[in-house]
Motif scaffolding. Structure first.
Motif, mmCIF file in Angstrom:
data_model
loop_
_atom_site.group_PDB
_atom_site.id
_atom_site.type_symbol
_atom_site.label_atom_id
_atom_site.label_comp_id
_atom_site.label_asym_id
_atom_site.label_seq_id
_atom_site.Cartn_x
_atom_site.Cartn_y
_atom_site.Cartn_z
ATOM 1 N N SER A 10 0.804 -1.217 0.000
ATOM 2 C CA SER A 10 0.000 0.000 0.000
ATOM 3 C C SER A 10 0.839 1.271 0.000
ATOM 4 O O SER A 10 0.301 2.363 -0.119
ATOM 5 C CB SER A 10 -0.919 0.012 1.230
ATOM 6 N N SER A 11 2.150 1.138 0.146
ATOM 7 C CA SER A 11 3.003 2.321 0.196
ATOM 8 C C SER A 11 4.329 2.044 -0.487
ATOM 9 O O SER A 11 4.961 1.023 -0.230
ATOM 10 C CB SER A 11 3.249 2.742 1.649
ATOM 11 N N ASN A 12 4.733 2.957 -1.352
ATOM 12 C CA ASN A 12 6.018 2.834 -2.025
ATOM 13 C C ASN A 12 7.008 3.875 -1.518
ATOM 14 O O ASN A 12 7.924 4.265 -2.235
ATOM 15 C CB ASN A 12 5.841 2.980 -3.541
ATOM 16 N N VAL A 13 6.807 4.330 -0.288
ATOM 17 C CA VAL A 13 7.755 5.260 0.321
ATOM 18 C C VAL A 13 8.966 4.466 0.794
ATOM 19 O O VAL A 13 8.855 3.594 1.652
ATOM 20 C CB VAL A 13 7.117 6.019 1.503
ATOM 21 N N VAL A 14 10.124 4.750 0.225
ATOM 22 C CA VAL A 14 11.357 4.051 0.583
ATOM 23 C C VAL A 14 11.967 4.647 1.843
ATOM 24 O O VAL A 14 12.453 3.930 2.719
ATOM 25 C CB VAL A 14 12.372 4.118 -0.577
ATOM 26 N N ALA A 15 11.939 5.961 1.936
ATOM 27 C CA ALA A 15 12.539 6.634 3.089
ATOM 28 C C ALA A 15 11.877 7.988 3.297
ATOM 29 O O ALA A 15 11.394 8.610 2.347
ATOM 30 C CB ALA A 15 14.041 6.809 2.883
ATOM 31 N N GLN A 16 11.877 8.419 4.549
ATOM 32 C CA GLN A 16 11.335 9.736 4.882
ATOM 33 C C GLN A 16 12.056 10.242 6.124
ATOM 34 O O GLN A 16 12.211 9.505 7.096
ATOM 35 C CB GLN A 16 9.831 9.664 5.126
ATOM 36 N N TRP A 17 12.507 11.473 6.074
ATOM 37 C CA TRP A 17 13.238 12.029 7.205
ATOM 38 C C TRP A 17 13.122 13.546 7.164
ATOM 39 O O TRP A 17 12.661 14.129 6.179
ATOM 40 C CB TRP A 17 14.702 11.597 7.150
ATOM 41 N N ASP A 18 13.520 14.178 8.236
ATOM 42 C CA ASP A 18 13.477 15.638 8.269
ATOM 43 C C ASP A 18 14.763 16.186 8.854
ATOM 44 O O ASP A 18 15.480 15.507 9.595
ATOM 45 C CB ASP A 18 12.264 16.133 9.061
ATOM 46 N N THR A 19 15.046 17.426 8.491
ATOM 47 C CA THR A 19 16.179 18.167 9.029
ATOM 48 C C THR A 19 15.609 19.339 9.825
ATOM 49 O O THR A 19 14.405 19.394 10.086
ATOM 50 C CB THR A 19 17.079 18.678 7.896
ATOM 51 N N ASN A 20 16.443 20.271 10.171
ATOM 52 C CA ASN A 20 15.958 21.434 10.916
ATOM 53 C C ASN A 20 15.064 22.330 10.069
ATOM 54 O O ASN A 20 14.307 23.139 10.610
ATOM 55 C CB ASN A 20 17.144 22.257 11.439
#
Length: 315
Positions: A130-140
């Motif tokens: 149901s999801s093809n998101v490989v990676a997700q992250w955040d910076t400042n």
């Protein structure tokens, strides 16, 4: 699975060499599977004992999901006790790891992860149906999302409907009433095809799209504060079964054409093209191929990245 790939890696899996072998990072991960897998590590067989009768009932359930769960639990219990043979271990690993059916798909995932590795803050996500998101992250300052074979429901938009271009078509019809231009004829053919699908096939809700696309790799950068789109990276991965330079060049040419379409036709979801001069969204693109030594490889708009090249952090 890994033994099969290792035995074949001379052709066509030679580009996987850094990930295979007794000293490779991937192989060490497999060896530590029992202790580091986030799902398996939560299972405590001693404290969470399941009665044999209960397991038998689940194994014979009419629901396939329950039967598969019972089978997987039995495998894991035997694996923990060191009772699995090689064939059973291979089945277990195939269940827990992604194993694409086609080499081209594995090659695409390889480049997606290589791209993720250029970011120190990266955080991988489980790839599910149901999801093809490989990676997700955040910076400042920003949120990054990398998708595989997926056009996000949020901008950038990879879809232009006939309705979106209706205003332009109307202006053209006024200037050339007989409708003899290529654009008018192409628009009419798309509209006629959608109508015929509904009439002849009984299809309802047929999408009347003038253009749509789906990149192999889509990396977006959004403002952490406003969630506004700041930058887009588009990647097309082109695997050629043959290692001949001509075959690889032909595949790379396909990727270049697709990326040029994306760059020109991506919209912000409100009818404005991202590549317009008044847009502040940064757009980068790259074609990824196997070993290749092109004569040129110079372009300000699109990179050609071949196996063995160092990848620089995009956007």
């Amino acid at each position: 699975m890994f033994r099969e790939i290792t035995n074949q890696r001379e052709s066509p899996y030679s580009w996987l060499d850094p990930w295979l072998g007794a000293d490779s990072r991937l192989w060490r991960t497999v060896e530590r599977l029992r202790f580091q897998n986030p799902h398996l590590s939560e299972i405590d067989i001693d404290e969470q004992s399941i009665p044999t009768r209960t397991l038998e009932e689940v194994r014979t359930s009419r629901l396939p999901l329950y039967r598969e769960a019972a089978k997987l639990l039995e495998w894991y219990q035997r694996y923990s006790r060191g009772e699995c043979d090689e064939a059973e271990l291979r089945d277990l690993f195939n269940t827990l790891f992604v194993r694409p059916k086609e080499v081209s798909e594995l090659f695409e995932i390889y480049w997606a992860y290589k791209l993720v590795e250029t970011f120190e803050e990266r955080r991988l996500q489980p790839m599910t149906g149901s999801s093809n998101v490989v990676a997700q992250w955040d910076t400042n300052e920003a949120i990054y999302t990398l998708r595989y074979r997926s056009s996000s429901s949020d901008p950038p938009c990879f879809y232009i409907s006939l309705e979106d271009a209706e205003g332009e078509k109307s202006l053209l019809d006024q200037a050339i009433p007989d409708g003899t231009t290529f654009t008018q004829r192409y628009y009419a053919s798309i509209e006629r095809a959608a109508t015929m699908k509904e009439e002849l096939l009984g299809s309802s809700g047929v999408q009347r799209s003038l253009w749509s696309g789906e990149p192999d790799i889509l990396l977006t950068k959004r403002s952490l504060e406003s969630a506004g789109l700041q930058a887009v990276f588009l990647g097309e991965v082109k695997w050629a079964e043959s290692g001949r330079q001509k075959a690889i060049a032909s595949k790379a040419a396909e990727g270049i054409e697709e990326l040029c379409e994306y760059r020109e036709l991506l919209t912000d979801g409100n009818g404005s093209y991202l590549a317009s001069t008044n847009q502040s969204v940064q757009i980068e693109a790259a074609v990824f191929t196997r070993d290749f030594a092109p004569e040129g490889n110079r372009s300000r708009q699109t990179q050609l990245i071949t196996y063995g090249d160092d990848i620089k952090r995009p956007i």
